[in-house]
Write a protein that holds these residues in place. Sequence first.
Motif, PDB file in Angstrom:
ATOM      1  N   HIS A   1      71.523  23.884  31.085  1.00  0.00           N
ATOM      2  CA  HIS A   1      70.816  23.113  30.061  1.00  0.00           C
ATOM      3  C   HIS A   1      71.257  23.542  28.662  1.00  0.00           C
ATOM      4  O   HIS A   1      71.536  22.710  27.806  1.00  0.00           O
ATOM      5  CB  HIS A   1      69.302  23.259  30.201  1.00  0.00           C
ATOM      6  CG  HIS A   1      68.547  22.513  29.148  1.00  0.00           C
ATOM      7  ND1 HIS A   1      68.482  21.140  29.124  1.00  0.00           N
ATOM      8  CD2 HIS A   1      67.876  22.948  28.057  1.00  0.00           C
ATOM      9  CE1 HIS A   1      67.786  20.763  28.076  1.00  0.00           C
ATOM     10  NE2 HIS A   1      67.400  21.833  27.404  1.00  0.00           N
TER      11      HIS A   1
ATOM     12  N   ILE B   1      74.975  22.258  28.016  1.00  0.00           N
ATOM     13  CA  ILE B   1      75.157  20.842  27.719  1.00  0.00           C
ATOM     14  C   ILE B   1      74.486  20.479  26.394  1.00  0.00           C
ATOM     15  O   ILE B   1      75.003  19.672  25.620  1.00  0.00           O
ATOM     16  CB  ILE B   1      74.656  19.940  28.884  1.00  0.00           C
ATOM     17  CG1 ILE B   1      75.209  18.510  28.741  1.00  0.00           C
ATOM     18  CG2 ILE B   1      73.158  19.935  28.996  1.00  0.00           C
ATOM     19  CD1 ILE B   1      76.679  18.369  28.949  1.00  0.00           C
TER      20      ILE B   1
ATOM     21  N   ILE C   1      72.343  13.715  26.387  1.00  0.00           N
ATOM     22  CA  ILE C   1      72.602  14.146  27.762  1.00  0.00           C
ATOM     23  C   ILE C   1      72.288  12.981  28.691  1.00  0.00           C
ATOM     24  O   ILE C   1      71.243  12.340  28.568  1.00  0.00           O
ATOM     25  CB  ILE C   1      71.726  15.357  28.119  1.00  0.00           C
ATOM     26  CG1 ILE C   1      72.032  16.530  27.186  1.00  0.00           C
ATOM     27  CG2 ILE C   1      71.919  15.752  29.579  1.00  0.00           C
ATOM     28  CD1 ILE C   1      71.050  17.676  27.289  1.00  0.00           C
TER      29      ILE C   1
ATOM     30  N   TYR D   1      72.049  14.984  35.278  1.00  0.00           N
ATOM     31  CA  TYR D   1      71.484  16.321  35.139  1.00  0.00           C
ATOM     32  C   TYR D   1      70.324  16.574  36.098  1.00  0.00           C
ATOM     33  O   TYR D   1      70.109  17.694  36.538  1.00  0.00           O
ATOM     34  CB  TYR D   1      71.003  16.523  33.696  1.00  0.00           C
ATOM     35  CG  TYR D   1      70.489  17.912  33.420  1.00  0.00           C
ATOM     36  CD1 TYR D   1      71.367  18.985  33.330  1.00  0.00           C
ATOM     37  CD2 TYR D   1      69.134  18.154  33.269  1.00  0.00           C
ATOM     38  CE1 TYR D   1      70.904  20.264  33.080  1.00  0.00           C
ATOM     39  CE2 TYR D   1      68.670  19.435  33.020  1.00  0.00           C
ATOM     40  CZ  TYR D   1      69.559  20.477  32.934  1.00  0.00           C
ATOM     41  OH  TYR D   1      69.103  21.744  32.698  1.00  0.00           O
ATOM     42  N   THR D   2      69.601  15.531  36.442  1.00  0.00           N
ATOM     43  CA  THR D   2      68.364  15.738  37.186  1.00  0.00           C
ATOM     44  C   THR D   2      68.381  15.277  38.641  1.00  0.00           C
ATOM     45  O   THR D   2      67.489  15.637  39.396  1.00  0.00           O
ATOM     46  CB  THR D   2      67.200  15.002  36.489  1.00  0.00           C
ATOM     47  OG1 THR D   2      67.495  13.607  36.432  1.00  0.00           O
ATOM     48  CG2 THR D   2      66.975  15.537  35.096  1.00  0.00           C
TER      49      THR D   2
ATOM     50  N   PRO E   1      72.805  20.984  38.902  1.00  0.00           N
ATOM     51  CA  PRO E   1      73.088  20.056  37.806  1.00  0.00           C
ATOM     52  C   PRO E   1      74.576  19.990  37.445  1.00  0.00           C
ATOM     53  O   PRO E   1      75.251  21.005  37.381  1.00  0.00           O
ATOM     54  CB  PRO E   1      72.296  20.606  36.632  1.00  0.00           C
ATOM     55  CG  PRO E   1      71.429  21.679  37.156  1.00  0.00           C
ATOM     56  CD  PRO E   1      71.958  22.074  38.484  1.00  0.00           C
TER      57      PRO E   1
ATOM     58  N   PRO F   1      75.640  17.907  34.509  1.00  0.00           N
ATOM     59  CA  PRO F   1      75.334  16.951  33.451  1.00  0.00           C
ATOM     60  C   PRO F   1      76.565  16.399  32.751  1.00  0.00           C
ATOM     61  O   PRO F   1      77.570  17.086  32.586  1.00  0.00           O
ATOM     62  CB  PRO F   1      74.470  17.745  32.476  1.00  0.00           C
ATOM     63  CG  PRO F   1      74.811  19.158  32.712  1.00  0.00           C
ATOM     64  CD  PRO F   1      75.190  19.257  34.160  1.00  0.00           C
TER      65      PRO F   1
END
Length: 84
Positions: A21, A24, A47, A52-53, A58, A60
């Motif tokens: 996190h 990114i 993002i 990512y989720t 992840p 991303p």
Amino acid sequence: MTNRQGDDSHRDTLADHADPHAAITEAVRELDEALVALGITLPSLGIDLPSYTLTPTPHPLVDLGRCNLATARRLTVALRNTTP
């Protein structure tokens, strides 16, 4: 022309970072700062949340978003005036 994923010779991977996190988020911030320094604003820069989720690990992507014709032209000029 490079493939859709881009040129992997300068690839920065999430494996190089302890916190995906933070990595990114930093990449988006740095890209935004570099573009603003050139007089370019991408209002939708951010993002890509699904990338990512939606996976246990992840991966991303940076979402560059959409821009108008004038911004596309400024971005093209800026990219052509840089050396790799």
